[in-house]
Design a protein around this motif. Structure first.
Motif, PDB file in Angstrom:
ATOM      1  N   TYR A  48      -3.609   8.556  -3.082  1.00  0.00           N
ATOM      2  CA  TYR A  48      -3.838   7.165  -3.459  1.00  0.00           C
ATOM      3  C   TYR A  48      -2.648   6.637  -4.251  1.00  0.00           C
ATOM      4  O   TYR A  48      -2.178   5.519  -4.002  1.00  0.00           O
ATOM      5  CB  TYR A  48      -5.127   7.027  -4.286  1.00  0.00           C
ATOM      6  CG  TYR A  48      -5.482   5.595  -4.578  1.00  0.00           C
ATOM      7  CD1 TYR A  48      -6.395   4.912  -3.783  1.00  0.00           C
ATOM      8  CD2 TYR A  48      -4.895   4.903  -5.639  1.00  0.00           C
ATOM      9  CE1 TYR A  48      -6.715   3.583  -4.037  1.00  0.00           C
ATOM     10  CE2 TYR A  48      -5.201   3.584  -5.906  1.00  0.00           C
ATOM     11  CZ  TYR A  48      -6.110   2.927  -5.098  1.00  0.00           C
ATOM     12  OH  TYR A  48      -6.402   1.605  -5.350  1.00  0.00           O
ATOM     13  N   HIS A  58       0.459   7.455  -4.143  1.00  0.00           N
ATOM     14  CA  HIS A  58       1.613   7.206  -3.273  1.00  0.00           C
ATOM     15  C   HIS A  58       1.351   6.135  -2.211  1.00  0.00           C
ATOM     16  O   HIS A  58       2.295   5.499  -1.739  1.00  0.00           O
ATOM     17  CB  HIS A  58       2.083   8.508  -2.633  1.00  0.00           C
ATOM     18  CG  HIS A  58       2.680   9.436  -3.645  1.00  0.00           C
ATOM     19  ND1 HIS A  58       3.909   9.215  -4.231  1.00  0.00           N
ATOM     20  CD2 HIS A  58       2.196  10.561  -4.216  1.00  0.00           C
ATOM     21  CE1 HIS A  58       4.162  10.169  -5.104  1.00  0.00           C
ATOM     22  NE2 HIS A  58       3.141  10.993  -5.122  1.00  0.00           N
ATOM     23  N   ASP A  59       0.099   5.923  -1.867  1.00  0.00           N
ATOM     24  CA  ASP A  59      -0.250   4.884  -0.893  1.00  0.00           C
ATOM     25  C   ASP A  59      -0.302   3.490  -1.509  1.00  0.00           C
ATOM     26  O   ASP A  59      -0.353   2.501  -0.783  1.00  0.00           O
ATOM     27  CB  ASP A  59      -1.608   5.178  -0.255  1.00  0.00           C
ATOM     28  CG  ASP A  59      -1.562   6.313   0.753  1.00  0.00           C
ATOM     29  OD1 ASP A  59      -0.446   6.692   1.189  1.00  0.00           O
ATOM     30  OD2 ASP A  59      -2.644   6.830   1.096  1.00  0.00           O
ATOM     31  N   HIS A  60      -0.301   3.394  -2.840  1.00  0.00           N
ATOM     32  CA  HIS A  60      -0.418   2.106  -3.537  1.00  0.00           C
ATOM     33  C   HIS A  60       0.672   1.954  -4.598  1.00  0.00           C
ATOM     34  O   HIS A  60       0.377   1.814  -5.797  1.00  0.00           O
ATOM     35  CB  HIS A  60      -1.812   1.989  -4.171  1.00  0.00           C
ATOM     36  CG  HIS A  60      -2.911   2.033  -3.175  1.00  0.00           C
ATOM     37  ND1 HIS A  60      -3.458   3.222  -2.721  1.00  0.00           N
ATOM     38  CD2 HIS A  60      -3.542   1.040  -2.503  1.00  0.00           C
ATOM     39  CE1 HIS A  60      -4.381   2.944  -1.827  1.00  0.00           C
ATOM     40  NE2 HIS A  60      -4.453   1.631  -1.670  1.00  0.00           N
TER      41      HIS A  60
END
Length: 105
Positions: free
Chosen positions: A69, A71-73
């Motif tokens: 999460y 790294h995805d945001h």
């Protein structure tokens, strides 16, 4: 604390955000352990994900979900980091806020 919980309640753990917990910052569902906290422990302090899971009674998969999460945001995480830095700087410059043992003497 095994860090390897199983069962129907933990196998589907997700990252959630609710305004009434951690000020709406993303966290591991059912805990007050934030995504940013997990990132700091694993990627900044160099702890193994299993160590973080064991210390906080988490499923190790939840630690990896929190890291994913993070790294995805990147924009959301950068905002949280700026907010933490601003808060830290404002408390360090406020003589009425104790920030360490020397302030209590």
């Amino acid at each position: 604390m095994s860090g390897t919980k199983s069962g129907p309640d933990t196998s589907q753990s997700r990252i959630v955000s609710t305004e009434d917990v951690l000020g709406g910052k993303p966290r591991i569902d059912g805990t007050r352990i934030g995504v940013y906290f997990v990132h700091e422990r694993v990627e900044r302090r160099g702890l193994e994900p299993r160590t973080v899971a064991d210390r906080h009674d988490l499923d190790v998969a939840d630690v990896y979900r929190a890291l994913a999460y993070y790294h995805d945001h990147p924009d959301e995480m950068a905002r949280i980091e700026r907010e933490r830095k601003r808060l830290r700087e404002s408390t360090e410059s406020d003589p009425n806020v104790a920030t360490g043992p020397a302030d209590l003497e």
